[in-house]
Design an enzyme around this catalytic site. Structure first.
Site, short mmCIF file in Angstrom:
data_model
loop_
_atom_site.label_atom_id
_atom_site.label_comp_id
_atom_site.label_asym_id
_atom_site.label_seq_id
_atom_site.Cartn_x
_atom_site.Cartn_y
_atom_site.Cartn_z
N ASP A 34 0.83 -1.21 0.00
CA ASP A 34 0.00 0.00 0.00
C ASP A 34 0.86 1.25 0.00
O ASP A 34 1.84 1.34 0.74
CB ASP A 34 -0.90 0.02 1.24
N ASP A 172 -9.61 -6.65 -1.57
CA ASP A 172 -8.76 -6.16 -0.49
C ASP A 172 -9.62 -5.57 0.62
O ASP A 172 -10.39 -4.64 0.37
CB ASP A 172 -7.79 -5.09 -1.04
#
Length: 214
Positions: A34, A172
């Protein structure tokens, strides 16, 4: 074949190299990373310099999820990290086509991310420019949220929109072994897992997650 993509954001920041070594030993193919700017989402995480350093110390394919405002200002730096997969939020730019085309021109796989409140119908005119679709199953940027059950319908609908194109569906957020199984059954091929993998006995957790999506 459905794959579990460990999210390095869920790892122990004080033992990051140990967790990367563990994933390498487990023959993990793809690592989810991320990139958060504190604006598009409230959290701040791994910038291009940190991603590049991790990439230099790993043989895994890197899947960089850009959670940033103005992604065009950061894309060159992300490409320079060596990441093989790069995804951009549909909501983060009015020029999503341009971002996706630039990723592909750099020889990387291009992904588009849609938030829980974004309808899958927006994907229709992007299908020729993407390699994968990342469906957020929580609101992005904050771990510890509960999986949004409506996401399973969104996965099934997205599968229909893709048709016979070679586009993968990634999910996700809020995924444990039970939810991973449901997502795989709905059509997801890449399943990101953070906290449910790295908490407690990560070896046992990882084995259970992989078994759940076989």
């Amino acid at each position: 074949m459905t794959q579990i993509l460990p999210s390095i954001f869920g790892a122990d920041i004080m033992h990051l190299q140990d967790d990367i070594d563990f994933l390498e030993a487990e023959q993990t193919e793809i690592l989810h990373v991320d990139l958060m700017d504190g604006n598009f989402v409230s959290n701040i995480a791994f910038g291009p310099n940190q991603i590049a350093a991790m990439k230099q110390n790993s043989k895994m394919v890197f899947d960089v999820h850009m959670m940033v405002d103005h992604p065009k200002d950061h894309l060159d730096d992300v490409i320079d990290t060596g990441a093989e997969m790069i995804s951009v939020h549909y909501e983060s730019t009015p020029h999503i086509h341009s971002m996706l085309q630039k990723i592909r021109k750099a020889g990387r796989k291009a992904g588009v991310v849609i938030n829980p409140g974004t309808p899958e119908a927006v994907l229709e005119y992007l299908l020729d420019d993407i390699d994968y679709i990342l469906i957020m199953t929580i609101n992005p940027g904050q771990p510890g949220q509960t999986f949004i059950r409506k996401s399973l319908e969104k996965i099934r609908n997205t599968k229909k929109i893709i048709g016979d194109r070679k586009i993968q569906i990634e999910v996700d957020g809020g995924v444990n072994k039970e939810i991973a199984k449901e997502c795989a059954e709905a059509g997801a091929e890449l399943i990101v897992v953070g906290g449910a993998l790295f908490s407690n006995d990560k070896k046992a957790q990882y084995d259970a997650l992989k078994d759940a999506v076989k």
